[in-house]
Design a protein around this motif. Sequence first.
Motif, mmCIF file in Angstrom:
data_model
loop_
_atom_site.group_PDB
_atom_site.id
_atom_site.type_symbol
_atom_site.label_atom_id
_atom_site.label_comp_id
_atom_site.label_asym_id
_atom_site.label_seq_id
_atom_site.Cartn_x
_atom_site.Cartn_y
_atom_site.Cartn_z
ATOM 1 N N VAL A 194 0.826 -1.198 0.000
ATOM 2 C CA VAL A 194 0.000 0.000 0.000
ATOM 3 C C VAL A 194 0.861 1.250 0.000
ATOM 4 O O VAL A 194 0.609 2.219 -0.732
ATOM 5 N N GLN A 195 1.938 1.230 0.841
ATOM 6 C CA GLN A 195 2.821 2.395 0.899
ATOM 7 C C GLN A 195 3.508 2.641 -0.451
ATOM 8 O O GLN A 195 3.673 3.785 -0.884
ATOM 9 N N LEU A 196 3.905 1.524 -1.098
ATOM 10 C CA LEU A 196 4.538 1.664 -2.412
ATOM 11 C C LEU A 196 3.584 2.334 -3.405
ATOM 12 O O LEU A 196 3.961 3.248 -4.144
ATOM 13 N N LEU A 197 2.372 1.869 -3.428
ATOM 14 C CA LEU A 197 1.410 2.380 -4.398
ATOM 15 C C LEU A 197 1.014 3.825 -4.119
ATOM 16 O O LEU A 197 0.547 4.526 -5.012
ATOM 17 N N GLU A 198 1.210 4.276 -2.867
ATOM 18 C CA GLU A 198 0.839 5.651 -2.523
ATOM 19 C C GLU A 198 1.984 6.626 -2.718
ATOM 20 O O GLU A 198 1.839 7.822 -2.477
ATOM 21 N N ALA A 216 9.074 -3.126 -8.053
ATOM 22 C CA ALA A 216 8.968 -3.639 -6.684
ATOM 23 C C ALA A 216 7.698 -4.470 -6.500
ATOM 24 O O ALA A 216 7.714 -5.547 -5.892
ATOM 25 N N ILE A 217 6.583 -3.979 -7.039
ATOM 26 C CA ILE A 217 5.321 -4.709 -6.931
ATOM 27 C C ILE A 217 5.413 -6.046 -7.640
ATOM 28 O O ILE A 217 4.954 -7.085 -7.152
ATOM 29 N N GLN A 261 -1.729 -11.381 -1.819
ATOM 30 C CA GLN A 261 -1.690 -10.101 -1.092
ATOM 31 C C GLN A 261 -1.553 -8.925 -2.066
ATOM 32 O O GLN A 261 -2.247 -7.901 -1.946
ATOM 33 N N VAL A 262 -0.656 -9.079 -3.037
ATOM 34 C CA VAL A 262 -0.423 -7.994 -4.002
ATOM 35 C C VAL A 262 -1.686 -7.764 -4.847
ATOM 36 O O VAL A 262 -2.129 -6.636 -5.025
ATOM 37 N N GLU A 282 -6.553 -4.862 -6.583
ATOM 38 C CA GLU A 282 -7.993 -4.866 -6.847
ATOM 39 C C GLU A 282 -8.690 -3.774 -6.043
ATOM 40 O O GLU A 282 -9.552 -3.065 -6.557
ATOM 41 N N HIS A 283 -8.273 -3.642 -4.769
ATOM 42 C CA HIS A 283 -8.860 -2.601 -3.925
ATOM 43 C C HIS A 283 -8.556 -1.220 -4.492
ATOM 44 O O HIS A 283 -9.436 -0.340 -4.555
ATOM 45 N N LEU A 284 -7.338 -1.045 -4.946
ATOM 46 C CA LEU A 284 -6.938 0.236 -5.529
ATOM 47 C C LEU A 284 -7.732 0.520 -6.807
ATOM 48 O O LEU A 284 -8.159 1.644 -7.060
#
Length: 906
Positions: free
Chosen positions: A47-51, A66-67, A77-78, A83-85
């Motif tokens: 989550v931190q990476l994506l933000e 990284a993802i 998990q990824v 999907e949530h994002l």
Amino acid sequence: SDASIQEVLEPLNLDFSSPLEKSFLFHLYGVILRESADASMVRKHVVQLLELSHQSSSDREGISLAIGITSSSHLEQVWGRLEHLGRTRFLRSAPLPLESQDSTLKASFLSASIMLVKALSRESSARSYKFTQIPELIQCLLVSDPGGLCSGGRPGRQPLPAISSSHLRPRLKPTVKSRILQTCLQSLYNLPPADQLLSGHQALYQKSMQALDLLLQAFISENESMDEICFLLQHTEPWLKSSKSYERKRVVQSIFLLLKYVADYVKLSEEAMPSGLGRQVGLLLLLWRDRDQLTQSHSHQCVYLFLQLLIQQKGLLTQCPTNFETKAHKDSELKFYSLVKVRTLDEHLTVAQHTQLVLTLLQGLCSHDSLNSHLASELLLTIMEDRSIKPEQVAEILQELFQKLPYIVFTSILQTTMKAVTVLGTQHTQQTVEVMLSLCPPSERQVMPLWKALATNSRLARKVITLLYMKLKLRPPRELIKVPVQAELVSLLALGTIYELLYIHEYKATVRWAFAGILLGLLTQLHYLFELDVVEGMSDYQEEALEAKALSPCRTCLEALKGLFWTTNYWEVFAHLKLLRGWELFEHLETYTEGVTLLARAMAHYDCEVKAVLGQAVIFLKSPEERDNIVAILIITEFLSGQELTQYMSRRTIDSFLNLGLNNPNPLVRAMSLKGLSSSLMQPQKVVLLRNQLTGLLDSFLKPQPQDLLGLMEILGDVLHHLGAQGIGAVSIKMAQHLLPLFEAGVRGGAIFLYGDVIYSGGKKFRQALKSHAFQALVPLLFHLADTCPEVVTKTKLTFLRCAILLKWEFRKELFSKLAWGHGPGAENDIFIYMVESNFSSYHQFLMQALAYLDSPNRRLKLTAMKFIGRCDFEMLKEDPDSMSRKFYKQFSEDVTELSQYVMIF
């Protein structure tokens, strides 16, 4: 910001301003997360990476890297975080207008999507995972960058090909694929020609086209079937039919590369037979003469590749031609004809596919491109000539052709198409006729070109008329018919069609051939319609109405009956009934039998198809239908009186079927059969008795004041009719002499009418003498056309015409037209001209007869005589070679000149 992370990184002395070292950091970050066993920690850091910020491309690539590395060990998990994002952030921003979207976000999203999919495609365990957000992912891609869906702007960044080839589950739904294809094809095929693109864009265009090919191949890899090929290619149709050469060139190249890929690398999973394949082949065939050589070549090869795939499915690969690209154009053109003529396509296409192929060619007929439409018409004709059309295809093909006929631009194309219709009708006559009957009401006439095409072959035309006659005879009982009648009866469609075909030149000989069958078919059809009480529009018909209106069934039948005689050049029969108002007898059931009798009498008198009609009548007399028996016996009975029928059949044969009529349930049939048996033909001894009776009746004319002259003439007429073909010999001259003076008496109507019968009753021996007498009656008859009594005028018209026919005037048919429909001084003058022109050498005799009427007590006749004389060119007699004419001129020139001046003043 995490202290523990800072502590780990401090010994590395990394320079975060350097893209390379920053990339190393993302790589390291991904490795650490990959090796972590704490799932909750992994979710937190993903989550931190994506933000993180997405401003720079190096940051976006680093985040994606990284993802991707993390997902190799922590896929669930990824993917869950992604999907949530997608549901929360990306899907909210995707529907926004293009100008309001964050370009950085789009670029990051595309990059992340590609790298993630690549990572998933390398992980075998991902194959069993169901990714529910794939449709949303595709939708985001479609909205975010429709122009770069296939290329991604840089090599290795083709999002849709990557997603399609990753084998992620579930597979894309057809609706999603359609959206992808429509967007990609439109964004690429609609670009300007390649040579008009900027230099930098040309390379990108080439890469995009290559990526499109990969996308199509990826779709095929997901579903290796002919169904999938047809599904993909149906999206290319707008560009296959494009008027722009470069668009056609692009799409055909794409199809060729796809089919080549399938032929070389794909084994189709099953023998699927989608009907759409026929349409695809048809569209490609229509490009075989494209003005662009490369488009031509690719379209040729595409058709052969299709053929190869069809044969491959059947395990007959060795039959298929190979090495397509080395074939010369001329060779391909030859193969094109052999492809159709040797029934290669027909053998390997299903009926549904073949139908779609033909329908596509029919649509090609309407092209404004002459090359395209000519090719379509030639192909269509070739397919028809190859006898590859099945009976079950005829309806759909003819219905489509009927819709396209008004839009065919070139006359030559229409001619070739009609040849194809002729061939089709020859092979499937019954199906063709049945379909054409259903296309539209015959009175609308749009279908007439198709009927004409069936008449170019005389044998086919006869089959068509025979089938229509058989349809005319399909007459269910009234109690079985639902309303409205017009919608229920096939016989009415056949009736309307026969009526129209009577006036088509191409059917003239065929109608004459089928005259007897059509005649009795129409007569019995009219009786059938009376039985159904379908009589609306019968009596209010206006023959000379300028506005054309659809005829009612009964009126159509009667007009067809009249047209049968007019169009087959038996106009004398038509005229006979017209001038006697005999056709009006057919307008009511109560007078219907009188109409049939009068018609048969006229036919016998003018020797109209007597032998053929007699044969048909005998057949109808044996029919189980009462209406057939009635019509047949009425005709036979009149023929027995008016013709020497023994030249066509023996008395014994005639006697047998008349005796058969005596046992008929219908009283009229029994009565008429008895009448026939008592005719002079069947009872020859009656001839002498009737002639003797006639002599006694004639003596009554010699009495100073004979009683009941009208009754006497009526009896004489009946005797003449019963003697019929036997004739009355020399007595006919005597009768004519007695009747002529009565033209000026109160019984003139009866005398004039009987005179018309008498001049035909002398037989061959006295025909010339009767012609001479008929000539003497011309002027009196002409003047009585202006009689004050309408009934006398009606009878005079018929007798005047019968004299003209007997004397063989040149303009007999034109004379009838004026007598029947002419009005006023113009018609009078035309009749005068026909009479004078047909008897020019007897000009002075007409004038002498006319001068005698100047002393008539009948003012109307006197005035008519004056008009007649005034019209004459009297000066012509002065130079006439005949001495009698010159003598007449000298004797009456002053009187005639004075009379002419008076008529002009009057």
